[in-house]
Write a protein that holds these residues in place. Structure first.
Motif, short mmCIF file in Angstrom:
data_model
loop_
_atom_site.label_atom_id
_atom_site.label_comp_id
_atom_site.label_asym_id
_atom_site.label_seq_id
_atom_site.Cartn_x
_atom_site.Cartn_y
_atom_site.Cartn_z
N ALA A 127 48.56 43.21 -43.67
CA ALA A 127 48.58 44.48 -42.92
C ALA A 127 49.24 44.19 -41.58
O ALA A 127 48.64 43.57 -40.71
N GLY A 137 49.23 55.06 -35.99
CA GLY A 137 48.60 55.45 -37.26
C GLY A 137 49.26 54.87 -38.50
O GLY A 137 48.94 55.28 -39.62
N LEU A 174 49.06 51.70 -39.81
CA LEU A 174 48.06 50.97 -40.60
C LEU A 174 47.14 51.97 -41.29
O LEU A 174 46.86 51.84 -42.49
N SER A 175 46.67 52.97 -40.54
CA SER A 175 45.74 53.96 -41.12
C SER A 175 46.37 54.60 -42.35
O SER A 175 45.72 54.73 -43.40
N ARG A 226 36.32 50.94 -38.96
CA ARG A 226 36.65 52.37 -39.03
C ARG A 226 37.19 52.76 -40.40
O ARG A 226 37.21 53.94 -40.74
N TYR A 241 38.67 46.83 -38.81
CA TYR A 241 38.49 47.44 -40.13
C TYR A 241 37.20 48.23 -40.36
O TYR A 241 37.06 48.88 -41.39
N VAL A 279 52.10 45.67 -38.44
CA VAL A 279 52.90 46.74 -37.84
C VAL A 279 53.65 46.10 -36.68
O VAL A 279 53.06 45.37 -35.87
N GLU A 310 41.27 40.24 -36.81
CA GLU A 310 40.45 40.60 -35.65
C GLU A 310 39.31 41.50 -36.11
O GLU A 310 39.52 42.44 -36.89
N ARG A 334 49.79 51.40 -33.00
CA ARG A 334 48.91 52.48 -32.54
C ARG A 334 49.52 53.87 -32.70
O ARG A 334 49.36 54.73 -31.87
C1 LIG Z 1 46.36 45.45 -36.42
C2 LIG Z 1 47.57 46.32 -36.72
C3 LIG Z 1 47.94 46.18 -38.21
C4 LIG Z 1 47.19 47.76 -36.41
O1 LIG Z 1 48.23 48.63 -36.80
P1 LIG Z 1 48.41 50.08 -36.11
O2 LIG Z 1 49.43 50.81 -36.90
O3 LIG Z 1 48.64 49.89 -34.67
O4 LIG Z 1 46.99 50.72 -36.35
P2 LIG Z 1 46.67 52.28 -36.28
O5 LIG Z 1 47.57 52.94 -35.30
O6 LIG Z 1 46.64 52.85 -37.65
O7 LIG Z 1 45.20 52.21 -35.69
C5 LIG Z 1 44.13 52.91 -36.23
C6 LIG Z 1 42.94 52.74 -35.32
O8 LIG Z 1 42.55 51.38 -35.29
C7 LIG Z 1 42.54 50.90 -33.96
N1 LIG Z 1 43.03 49.53 -33.97
C8 LIG Z 1 44.13 49.07 -34.56
N2 LIG Z 1 44.26 47.75 -34.36
C9 LIG Z 1 43.21 47.37 -33.61
C10 LIG Z 1 42.79 46.14 -33.08
N3 LIG Z 1 43.50 45.01 -33.26
N4 LIG Z 1 41.64 46.09 -32.37
C11 LIG Z 1 40.92 47.23 -32.18
N5 LIG Z 1 41.28 48.44 -32.67
C12 LIG Z 1 42.40 48.51 -33.38
C13 LIG Z 1 43.50 51.80 -33.21
O9 LIG Z 1 43.22 51.82 -31.85
C14 LIG Z 1 43.25 53.12 -33.87
O10 LIG Z 1 42.06 53.70 -33.31
P3 LIG Z 1 41.88 55.28 -33.15
O11 LIG Z 1 41.96 55.84 -34.55
O12 LIG Z 1 40.55 55.41 -32.52
O13 LIG Z 1 43.03 55.73 -32.30
C15 LIG Z 1 48.80 45.92 -35.85
O14 LIG Z 1 48.49 46.08 -34.50
C16 LIG Z 1 49.27 44.50 -36.09
O15 LIG Z 1 50.13 44.27 -36.93
N6 LIG Z 1 48.66 43.52 -35.36
C17 LIG Z 1 49.03 42.10 -35.51
C18 LIG Z 1 48.74 41.56 -36.91
C19 LIG Z 1 47.33 41.83 -37.34
O16 LIG Z 1 46.38 41.60 -36.63
N7 LIG Z 1 47.19 42.32 -38.59
C20 LIG Z 1 45.92 42.55 -39.20
C21 LIG Z 1 45.79 41.50 -40.25
S1 LIG Z 1 44.18 41.47 -40.94
#
Ligand SMILES: CC(C)(COP(=O)(O)OP(=O)(O)OC[C@H]1O[C@@H](n2cnc3c(N)ncnc32)[C@H](O)[C@@H]1OP(=O)(O)O)[C@@H](O)C(=O)NCCC(=O)NCCS
Length: 431
Positions: free
Chosen positions: A98, A108, A110-111, A141, A139, A100, A135, A106
């Motif tokens: 997963a 949406g 991932l959502s 939510r 997940y 982005v 982190e 941020r």
């Molecule tokens: C983590 C990641 C996939 C999130 O993707 P994203 O498209 O920014 O996520 P979304 O916009 O769909 O976020 C959905 C919700 O989750 C929250 N969220 C997303 N990542 C978060 C994080 N690392 N910590 C806390 N909250 C997080 C957002 O704030 C948002 O909250 P809201 O609905 O209250 O506004 C992205 O930031 C990323 O690639 N990070 C680095 C790699 C990683 O950690 N991947 C996960 C592997 S398990």
């Protein structure tokens, strides 16, 4: 937050990537490389990935701003098996990769990807989805709860002496060549079917394990030692890397244990005894070990094993509440009505979980009766908390005290007793 300069939704499109399409796979690998802070994959690395993800579902979100087409977000999932208490393996939607791009976070993405995958998995009949969270706050939510934990350990070889009542180390040990993973796979398969929390490793996983090198399961200095019982059947193995070091002329090497799996206590003891006896090595370090590791119980000085930190490892998402509760077996008996709330609207329901002593099987585990009901609940809980409880690794009493489930102390205790399992759930496999 202001959204100036960000691509409008019509510029984003979602595709499924065929891993055998090398160009598409290369584009798909960009966000994960960037988001996971990795170097760009080499040709060899890309080929490794192609083999590892064949048959998996690869989602890509493309941004087509200014006539370009760039993959800006990814998700991968595949069908696997997860072992649940008392019942062995059940099907699970395993979710991974997963990512982005930081330029698109941020908004949406991932959502969108994850919700679509969970809806698909539920539609295809999976009662559970699982992932490993990089982190912890991400997940919950989406309805995932931490279901297994793991710990690191350090074993001081100088302090290792086995107790006289420890299982005897019978059988034999041999080094196995890099590519001969068939017997390792068979040992792992037997072990993981008996260990709640473990997921399956497929043929591609073992094929990748057989190709040793930097950044792989085993590095260039890696070794695998196989244990056989007295009849010659493989019943355990240890895979490790080594780093040599010395203090002056005094050897001070470290053994980095990547994997140790045994299907009998005797093989387990033999493997640890072997590791602790290797010349020039002072300590063994291991990550992602079970929190109820047997080793300290076998030693005269249990403090030869230092453990910690303990962290969550596998996160579970219940997609079908009656299906997930009925998939496992129970050791206690009792009846509880659970109302499960699901923020994504996928699995919310009220069920009666009835475990009756007279339905006990020969092994002591009891099949439950799980039915949907309109009755008033004894316990009200979010679906993420059900994911944490399901494998027996988290106590309902702790969740009730923490305010995460609604129940009287007596109902929480009854649920904790029903969900309890003799072993801590453990998943030794990254995916
Ligand atoms: C983590 C990641 C996939 C999130 O993707 P994203 O498209 O920014 O996520 P979304 O916009 O769909 O976020 C959905 C919700 O989750 C929250 N969220 C997303 N990542 C978060 C994080 N690392 N910590 C806390 N909250 C997080 C957002 O704030 C948002 O909250 P809201 O609905 O209250 O506004 C992205 O930031 C990323 O690639 N990070 C680095 C790699 C990683 O950690 N991947 C996960 C592997 S398990």
């Amino acid at each position: 937050m202001q959204d100036t300069g960000r691509p409008a939704p019509p510029q984003l499109r979602t595709t499924q990537v065929d891993p055998d399409d090398r160009q598409a796979l290369r584009a798909w690998a960009v966000p994960s490389r960037t988001a996971f802070l990795e170097a760009a994959p080499t040709e060899e690395g890309l080929e490794d990935r192609r083999r590892a993800v064949r048959g998996h579902r690869l989602t890509a979100v493309h941004d087509t701003v200014a006539g370009e087409d760039r993959v800006v977000a990814t998700l991968r999932s595949f069908d696997s098996e997860l072992t649940v208490p008392g019942a062995g393996p059940v099907s699970v939607d395993a979710v991974s990769t997963a990512t982005v791009l930081p330029t698109h976070r941020r908004r949406g993405l991932l959502s969108r990807m994850l919700t679509a995958d969970l809806e698909r998995a539920r539609g295809e009949g999976h009662a559970l989805a699982a992932l490993i969270a990089l982190e912890a706050p991400i997940y919950g939510r989406f309805g995932f709860g931490a279901a297994t934990r793991a710990t690191s350990l350090v074993l001081d070889h100088a302090r290792v002496a086995f107790r006289p009542d420890a299982p005897a180390a019978t059988g034999s040990l041999e080094f196995v060549p890099a590519r001969r993973t068939d017997e390792l796979a068979a040992v792992h398969d037997t072990a993981r079917r008996a260990r709640p929390g473990a997921i399956a490793r497929d043929a591609a996983w073992w094929e990748a394990a057989g190709r040793r090198g930097e950044g792989r399961w085993l590095g260039p200095r890696g070794h695998v030692v196989l244990h056989r019982d007295e009849q010659g059947t493989a019943d355990g193995y240890a895979a490790y890397d080594v780093s040599d070091d010395s203090v002056g002329r005094v050897p001070n090497g470290t053994l980095h244990l990547r994997d140790l799996t045994a299907t009998t206590p005797s093989a387990y003891r033999a493997l640890w005894e072997f590791l602790a006896s290797i010349d020039l090595v002072r300590v063994t370090r291991a990550a992602d070990r079970p929190v109820d590791e047997l080793l300290p119980h076998l030693l005269v000085d249990p403090r030869a094993v230092q453990t910690g930190p303990v962290d969550d490892f596998l996160w579970l998402r219940v997609l079908d509440v009656p299906g997930a509760l009925a998939a496992r077996r129970y050791l206690g008996c009792g009846t509880l009505v659970l109302r499960v709330a699901d923020p994504l609207g996928l699995a919310g329901s009220t069920v009666r979980l009835h475990v009756a002593a007279q339905r006990c099987g020969a092994d002591g585990w009891v099949c439950p009766e799980v039915t949907t009901t309109d009755a008033e609940p004894d316990v009200v809980l979010p679906v993420a908390e059900l994911g944490s409880l399901l494998l027996g690794g988290t106590s309902a009493v702790a969740l009730q005290r923490a305010g995460r489930i609604e129940a009287t102390p007596a109902a929480a205790q009854a649920l904790a007793t029903l969900m309890a399992a003799p072993e801590q759930p453990w998943c030794p496999t990254w995916f």
